[in-house]
Design a protein around this motif. Sequence first.
Motif, mmCIF file in Angstrom:
data_model
loop_
_atom_site.group_PDB
_atom_site.id
_atom_site.type_symbol
_atom_site.label_atom_id
_atom_site.label_comp_id
_atom_site.label_asym_id
_atom_site.label_seq_id
_atom_site.Cartn_x
_atom_site.Cartn_y
_atom_site.Cartn_z
ATOM 1 N N SER A 10 32.595 42.207 38.425
ATOM 2 C CA SER A 10 32.018 41.428 39.525
ATOM 3 C C SER A 10 32.859 41.475 40.797
ATOM 4 O O SER A 10 32.320 41.616 41.901
ATOM 5 C CB SER A 10 31.802 39.980 39.082
ATOM 6 N N CYS A 11 34.171 41.376 40.682
ATOM 7 C CA CYS A 11 35.003 41.365 41.887
ATOM 8 C C CYS A 11 35.079 42.746 42.528
ATOM 9 O O CYS A 11 35.123 42.864 43.759
ATOM 10 C CB CYS A 11 36.402 40.851 41.546
ATOM 11 N N ILE A 12 35.097 43.788 41.722
ATOM 12 C CA ILE A 12 35.075 45.144 42.266
ATOM 13 C C ILE A 12 33.733 45.404 42.948
ATOM 14 O O ILE A 12 33.671 46.030 44.016
ATOM 15 C CB ILE A 12 35.341 46.175 41.156
ATOM 16 N N ASP A 13 32.656 44.909 42.356
ATOM 17 C CA ASP A 13 31.338 45.032 42.989
ATOM 18 C C ASP A 13 31.314 44.316 44.336
ATOM 19 O O ASP A 13 30.744 44.815 45.315
ATOM 20 C CB ASP A 13 30.249 44.451 42.080
ATOM 21 N N ASN A 14 31.931 43.134 44.395
ATOM 22 C CA ASN A 14 31.987 42.387 45.655
ATOM 23 C C ASN A 14 32.794 43.140 46.708
ATOM 24 O O ASN A 14 32.415 43.190 47.884
ATOM 25 C CB ASN A 14 32.613 41.011 45.423
ATOM 26 N N LEU A 15 33.911 43.703 46.293
ATOM 27 C CA LEU A 15 34.745 44.472 47.215
ATOM 28 C C LEU A 15 33.970 45.663 47.769
ATOM 29 O O LEU A 15 34.005 45.943 48.978
ATOM 30 C CB LEU A 15 36.008 44.940 46.485
ATOM 31 N N TYR A 16 33.249 46.357 46.894
ATOM 32 C CA TYR A 16 32.476 47.528 47.317
ATOM 33 C C TYR A 16 31.328 47.124 48.245
ATOM 34 O O TYR A 16 31.073 47.787 49.256
ATOM 35 C CB TYR A 16 31.930 48.253 46.087
ATOM 36 N N LYS A 17 30.653 46.031 47.912
ATOM 37 C CA LYS A 17 29.540 45.570 48.752
ATOM 38 C C LYS A 17 30.040 45.163 50.140
ATOM 39 O O LYS A 17 29.407 45.463 51.158
ATOM 40 C CB LYS A 17 28.824 44.396 48.092
ATOM 41 N N SER A 18 31.180 44.489 50.188
ATOM 42 C CA SER A 18 31.716 44.084 51.487
ATOM 43 C C SER A 18 32.096 45.305 52.320
ATOM 44 O O SER A 18 31.918 45.317 53.539
ATOM 45 C CB SER A 18 32.923 43.166 51.299
ATOM 46 N N LEU B 270 43.451 46.686 49.417
ATOM 47 C CA LEU B 270 42.266 46.366 48.614
ATOM 48 C C LEU B 270 41.290 47.537 48.579
ATOM 49 O O LEU B 270 40.785 47.911 47.514
ATOM 50 C CB LEU B 270 41.566 45.126 49.172
ATOM 51 N N PHE B 271 41.010 48.118 49.736
ATOM 52 C CA PHE B 271 40.065 49.236 49.777
ATOM 53 C C PHE B 271 40.623 50.477 49.075
ATOM 54 O O PHE B 271 39.856 51.316 48.599
ATOM 55 C CB PHE B 271 39.692 49.558 51.221
ATOM 56 N N SER B 272 41.947 50.584 49.007
ATOM 57 C CA SER B 272 42.528 51.735 48.301
ATOM 58 C C SER B 272 42.237 51.687 46.806
ATOM 59 O O SER B 272 42.280 52.719 46.135
ATOM 60 C CB SER B 272 44.040 51.801 48.538
ATOM 61 N N PHE B 273 41.941 50.497 46.265
ATOM 62 C CA PHE B 273 41.549 50.403 44.851
ATOM 63 C C PHE B 273 40.352 51.308 44.566
ATOM 64 O O PHE B 273 40.240 51.890 43.485
ATOM 65 C CB PHE B 273 41.176 48.963 44.480
ATOM 66 N N LEU B 274 39.445 51.413 45.536
ATOM 67 C CA LEU B 274 38.217 52.183 45.340
ATOM 68 C C LEU B 274 38.468 53.684 45.333
ATOM 69 O O LEU B 274 37.612 54.455 44.893
ATOM 70 C CB LEU B 274 37.203 51.833 46.434
ATOM 71 N N THR B 275 39.625 54.112 45.815
ATOM 72 C CA THR B 275 39.945 55.544 45.827
ATOM 73 C C THR B 275 40.648 55.986 44.547
ATOM 74 O O THR B 275 40.780 57.189 44.303
ATOM 75 C CB THR B 275 40.853 55.892 47.020
ATOM 76 N N LEU B 276 41.101 55.041 43.738
ATOM 77 C CA LEU B 276 41.889 55.380 42.552
ATOM 78 C C LEU B 276 40.999 55.951 41.452
ATOM 79 O O LEU B 276 39.963 55.367 41.119
ATOM 80 C CB LEU B 276 42.611 54.143 42.018
ATOM 81 N N PRO B 277 41.378 57.070 40.840
ATOM 82 C CA PRO B 277 40.648 57.563 39.661
ATOM 83 C C PRO B 277 40.782 56.572 38.505
ATOM 84 O O PRO B 277 41.777 55.839 38.401
ATOM 85 C CB PRO B 277 41.352 58.885 39.340
ATOM 86 N N LEU B 278 39.785 56.555 37.634
ATOM 87 C CA LEU B 278 39.793 55.613 36.513
ATOM 88 C C LEU B 278 41.016 55.818 35.625
ATOM 89 O O LEU B 278 41.580 54.855 35.096
ATOM 90 C CB LEU B 278 38.515 55.770 35.688
ATOM 91 N N GLY B 279 41.432 57.066 35.455
ATOM 92 C CA GLY B 279 42.615 57.339 34.640
ATOM 93 C C GLY B 279 43.875 56.753 35.247
ATOM 94 O O GLY B 279 44.762 56.272 34.532
ATOM 95 N N THR B 280 43.973 56.778 36.572
ATOM 96 C CA THR B 280 45.126 56.182 37.252
ATOM 97 C C THR B 280 45.124 54.673 37.080
ATOM 98 O O THR B 280 46.172 54.057 36.833
ATOM 99 C CB THR B 280 45.104 56.546 38.747
ATOM 100 N N VAL C 287 32.290 55.924 41.284
ATOM 101 C CA VAL C 287 31.579 55.316 40.153
ATOM 102 C C VAL C 287 30.624 54.241 40.660
ATOM 103 O O VAL C 287 29.466 54.172 40.236
ATOM 104 C CB VAL C 287 32.586 54.718 39.149
ATOM 105 N N LEU C 288 31.106 53.403 41.587
ATOM 106 C CA LEU C 288 30.247 52.354 42.153
ATOM 107 C C LEU C 288 29.050 52.959 42.868
ATOM 108 O O LEU C 288 27.937 52.431 42.794
ATOM 109 C CB LEU C 288 31.051 51.494 43.127
#
Length: 592
Positions: A314-322, A43-53, A303-304
């Motif tokens: 909303s769910c990506i924001d929740n993941l980042y906040k957590s 789940l946290f690896s989602f935040l490392t992915l470039p937008l193009g990926t 980006v976040l």
Amino acid sequence: MALASIKPESIEQVDNVQLRVLVDKERNRVVYAEAGKDFVDVLFSFLTLPLGTIARLVAKDSNIEAVKFGSITSLHQSVSDLDQQYLWNQTCKEMLLRPRNSMEDYCHNLKLNIDDTEPVQYFLCKKLDCRKKSGCLLSIFKDQKCYCGEVMKLQAFRSCFNLEDGFVKENATFIICDDLYVMPNVFGASLQLLQKLGVDSVDAIEEQTVVINKKEVVDLLKLSLISKAPLTEFIFKNQSVGNYSNLRNNIEYLIRETPSDEDRQMSVKVTLRKSNEKILFVEADDDFIDFVFSLLTFPLGGVLQMLQGLSSLSCIDNLYKSLCDLSPDIYFTSHELKHKLTNPPIAAQYELSNQILPIVGASIPMNYCHRYYDYKNQRLVTELTKEMVYFNYNRLCDETFARLKLVDPKSSTSKSSFAKGPSMYMVTDDLFVSPMSSISTMAFLKKSKVPLSDLEERVVKIGVKEGLNILKASLISTSALTNGLNQFTRTVKDIQVSTSALSAPQDAVRSEFNFEALGIDNTQSLVVQLPEASSCTQDSQLPRAPLMEELPPPPNIQEPHMNIAKKENENTASSVPALRRSARKRKGGGQA
């Protein structure tokens, strides 16, 4: 009730992760899931992915059909369609279509790493003389040329290189809410969650064990972008996937207050429909195109961070906040790692020299090309090191260090960029980029069924605030320019002056103000610069009323209020002596 991949025997253990899920049987929804390091790292690896990926991954069919990632999907497609002559080289195109992950060292050993981007490789010139000199060229991209003109093909490796083991600690366990908020696995948290969801009895819930593979991680990534309950829609395959992108209101496109920087602005010409204020396309040079292209290289977590945690996904924001809320001492391998994860940089050498947004690029930690002879294995070794540490102390002549210099893969000029200039480009509302062509533009207008009378051009300056608005809108909308620049194009319209009044003949304007009748022949004027969108090509002069109190009134003009005041003063002056005589008489009579 159909559950996702419940213990299939065909999947090898190394390629899957188990997830324990509490399900509300009556409402067919996930209450929460319980997971360890392997799933939370994913789940946290989602935040490392470039937008193009992300755009590339979700565009593929998995168990769920392909998903559009806002305007990033069409931007990615436009780069794929763009002729290479508009980019500095083929490497630029590859960098944009398959951007690297700056935290690939942390993701490489994940059980379910869905990022299939090729990892960083290091290339040197094959010529020994080039490798011995200080300033030895190093490239992390293929097919780059050395000083000598040869293609750099000799692959080198890093010394003392260790891959990281994910993000969270080995024995940590977590609760994952239906909206991807990650919490510590303590009973108090689960109890509060059950009460919040209105679950009164333990009989209403049941436990399921779900096995997830890489393909299903892509499903979860898709759902995290378009759903408000991705775990429920992932687990219950009979549920329809809801796309909330069309239900957004204008507030979701706003960003928090951001300081502007006038020194880092560029102007673009916006063509929009007057009837509905929808932007059809933007005409811009290579600076703006570089900015748009660079969105593909931004990691989602970066980006976040720029959007202060509010992307409206909303769910990506929740993941980042957590992630931000979890203690680095208890749950992460280090404070430094948590900091990197909450603000991941773009990959090394992807940064732009003229970037308007506050994002940094990663650095290459290799400083030296180390050459030495390995007597044990009877071979010459070339490797990359951070420091000068000699191995063969008795044979220094066989061991050399040459300071490295990185080759810029994007451009050989001082301006590090993707798009080749000087050229003009057209960017449509969904960020599809193409070379500017009048004929192609007419074809686009015809396809869009827009009458020419409904078109209007405006010039908008793009700085940090405008760039962040475009970035946010590109994540959640296929009208990134309209939703990102709406408030700025409206501001331009509000300050525009009606050109019909300004272009009136000078005599017609003067006829409304007959200053000559007042004895004034030196009328002052005000010069008004028309906006660029105006059809009037000259400055117009408007008469400005002079300051009357600074000019004496003409002799044949008597102002009414002055006459009244003069008459009152005369009456008062003539009555004063009479009042004094009357007072003396009264005083004399009293004495008598």
